[in-house]
Design an enzyme around this catalytic site. Structure first.
Site, PDB file in Angstrom:
ATOM      1  N   CYS A  88     -17.764  14.846  -4.326  1.00  0.00           N
ATOM      2  CA  CYS A  88     -18.309  14.010  -3.359  1.00  0.00           C
ATOM      3  C   CYS A  88     -18.285  15.041  -2.094  1.00  0.00           C
ATOM      4  O   CYS A  88     -17.389  15.585  -1.850  1.00  0.00           O
ATOM      5  CB  CYS A  88     -17.378  13.092  -2.885  1.00  0.00           C
ATOM      6  SG  CYS A  88     -17.977  11.981  -1.527  1.00  0.00           S
ATOM      7  N   GLY A  89     -19.829  15.236  -1.844  1.00  0.00           N
ATOM      8  CA  GLY A  89     -19.822  16.331  -0.913  1.00  0.00           C
ATOM      9  C   GLY A  89     -19.714  15.923   0.638  1.00  0.00           C
ATOM     10  O   GLY A  89     -18.904  16.638   1.157  1.00  0.00           O
ATOM     11  N   HIS A 203     -25.756   7.335  -9.202  1.00  0.00           N
ATOM     12  CA  HIS A 203     -26.347   6.983  -8.024  1.00  0.00           C
ATOM     13  C   HIS A 203     -27.961   7.161  -7.961  1.00  0.00           C
ATOM     14  O   HIS A 203     -28.515   7.795  -8.707  1.00  0.00           O
ATOM     15  CB  HIS A 203     -25.915   8.135  -7.011  1.00  0.00           C
ATOM     16  CG  HIS A 203     -24.447   8.290  -6.750  1.00  0.00           C
ATOM     17  ND1 HIS A 203     -23.250   8.447  -7.759  1.00  0.00           N
ATOM     18  CD2 HIS A 203     -23.975   7.886  -5.607  1.00  0.00           C
ATOM     19  CE1 HIS A 203     -22.358   8.575  -7.036  1.00  0.00           C
ATOM     20  NE2 HIS A 203     -22.345   8.184  -5.894  1.00  0.00           N
ATOM     21  N   CYS A 233     -25.559  12.273   1.530  1.00  0.00           N
ATOM     22  CA  CYS A 233     -24.913  12.522   0.329  1.00  0.00           C
ATOM     23  C   CYS A 233     -25.142  13.951  -0.149  1.00  0.00           C
ATOM     24  O   CYS A 233     -25.971  14.458  -0.563  1.00  0.00           O
ATOM     25  CB  CYS A 233     -25.579  11.627  -0.802  1.00  0.00           C
ATOM     26  SG  CYS A 233     -24.498  11.504  -2.418  1.00  0.00           S
ATOM     27  N   GLY A 234     -24.069  14.623  -0.296  1.00  0.00           N
ATOM     28  CA  GLY A 234     -23.782  16.120  -0.502  1.00  0.00           C
ATOM     29  C   GLY A 234     -23.993  16.327  -1.853  1.00  0.00           C
ATOM     30  O   GLY A 234     -24.940  16.941  -2.323  1.00  0.00           O
ATOM     31  N   THR A 235     -23.610  15.670  -2.714  1.00  0.00           N
ATOM     32  CA  THR A 235     -23.963  16.029  -4.210  1.00  0.00           C
ATOM     33  C   THR A 235     -25.624  15.300  -4.425  1.00  0.00           C
ATOM     34  O   THR A 235     -26.298  15.842  -5.326  1.00  0.00           O
ATOM     35  CB  THR A 235     -22.939  15.017  -5.127  1.00  0.00           C
ATOM     36  OG1 THR A 235     -23.134  13.483  -4.604  1.00  0.00           O
ATOM     37  CG2 THR A 235     -21.635  15.649  -5.362  1.00  0.00           C
TER      38      THR A 235
HETATM   39  O1  PYC Z   1     -21.534  12.995  -0.472  1.00  0.00           O
HETATM   40  O2  PYC Z   1     -21.665  13.520  -2.631  1.00  0.00           O
HETATM   41  C1  PYC Z   1     -21.628  12.648  -1.649  1.00  0.00           C
HETATM   42  C2  PYC Z   1     -21.356  11.313  -1.671  1.00  0.00           C
HETATM   43  C3  PYC Z   1     -21.260  10.837  -3.080  1.00  0.00           C
HETATM   44  C4  PYC Z   1     -21.078   9.452  -2.868  1.00  0.00           C
HETATM   45  C5  PYC Z   1     -20.915   9.277  -1.511  1.00  0.00           C
HETATM   46  N1  PYC Z   1     -21.096  10.291  -0.812  1.00  0.00           N
END
Ligand code: PYC
Length: 309
Positions: A88-89, A203, A233-235
């Site tokens: 989770c980024g 997602h 969303c990092g990923t």
């Molecule tokens: O930032 O990777 C992310 C992430 C995944 C689900 C919510 N945020």
């Protein structure tokens, strides 16, 4: 009464709750195995920490556990309102801010083990964090997805630490006042791909033109529990970079500014690991802010001791 100590933060608007003490004991070892053990034996703690009445659908949890090697600052198990996450980024940036807040780490580069691989995060003097994510790649391009109205959209399937389907031709405005329609569209896309050969997609990302000056793109990201990510969303941005790299639309090292549905931004770039296989290592830069320090109380007499599930 059981006590669980947490630190809350948000990264570009998306909340993270880091568990720093209390709850079940973890004895270290491989993070994939530790996550599996958490999921099968202690799922009630996941729900207690992130679900109502203590949390909300949008909250992501990060349980700090011992790493398998001394090189890593710690291991992290990420989870949400319905289950476990891979990486989770925004959450990892929240973990770094939390550890800095607690005085456990200083600016510099730190390693973290997750269930899907080790990531590196550099805490900068200005509080921003540059996250070098797990290796990311595009698995398939332009998958046709029928909509309930008979029209089709097309999605790229990509891995960025979680599995994403990335869709640009969805025809909706990527705006906060359109969240209901975006959610319905993303959910129907997810249901179709999950039922038709891509059960791993957790997602959905819907892209549109940016509104923020200097941004390259704006995204709406629907998470597995039907909450939408307030951050870019990092990923998901890692998956986006993998798709841009595969299409030859972004050279390595060039910065991509990914805007979120709430108008926040991550700066993202990548380096090739293996160009012939489309494998990249993404770097995502963002900042988290601490919003709370709390002790959660788990009263065994409370009918919602372990959250509303
Ligand atoms: O930032 O990777 C992310 C992430 C995944 C689900 C919510 N945020």
């Amino acid at each position: 009464m059981e006590r669980i100590q947490v630190i809350d933060s948000h990264t570009a608007g998306e909340p993270t709750r880091v568990v720093i003490a209390g709850g079940p004991e973890f004895h270290g070892g491989d993070l994939f195995a530790q996550r599996a053990g958490f999921s099968t034996r202690f799922d009630q703690y996941r729900s207690a920490v992130v679900n109502e009445p203590r949390g909300s659908d949008v909250l992501v949890g990060a349980w700090l556990v011992p790493a398998s090697t001394s090189e890593a600052a710690c291991g992290v198990i990420f989870f949400n309102n319905v289950g476990m996450l891979g990486m989770c980024g925004h959450g990892l940036i929240g973990v770094v801010a939390t550890l800095a807040h607690l005085g456990r780490i200083e600016p510099g580069r730190h390693l973290f083990e997750t269930a899907v691989g080790t990531v590196a995060a550099t805490l900068r003097d200005d509080g921003r964090v540059a996250l070098e994510n797990v290796e990311s790649y595009r698995q398939a391009a332009d998958i046709p997805v029928p909509l309930p109205d008979g029209n089709f959209v097309h999605g790229d399937l990509a891995w960025g630490g979680n599995w994403f389907l990335l869709v640009s031709d969805h025809g909706l405005g990527v705006r906060l006042d359109n969240v209901e329609a975006l959610t319905a569209r993303a959910w129907s896309i997810r249901q179709y791909v999950n039922a038709n050969g891509y059960p791993e997609v957790d997602h959905i990302e819907l892209f549109g033109p940016p509104t923020r000056p200097g941004a390259d793109s704006k995204s709406f990201v629907l998470c597995p529990g039907k909450a939408y990510d307030r951050s870019p969303c990092g990923t998901g941005t890692s998956a986006k970079l993998a798709c841009l790299a595969a299409r030859g639309e972004l050279p390595p090292g060039e910065v991509w500014h990914q805007e979120s549905i709430v108008g926040t931004e991550f700066e993202a770039s990548y380096r090739w690991v293996d160009e012939s296989r489309g494998l990249i290592v993404p770097t995502i830069v963002g900042r988290a802010f601490i919003t709370g320090e709390a002790t959660l109380l788990l009263d065994p007499h409370d009918p919602f001791c372990h959250g509303i599930r």
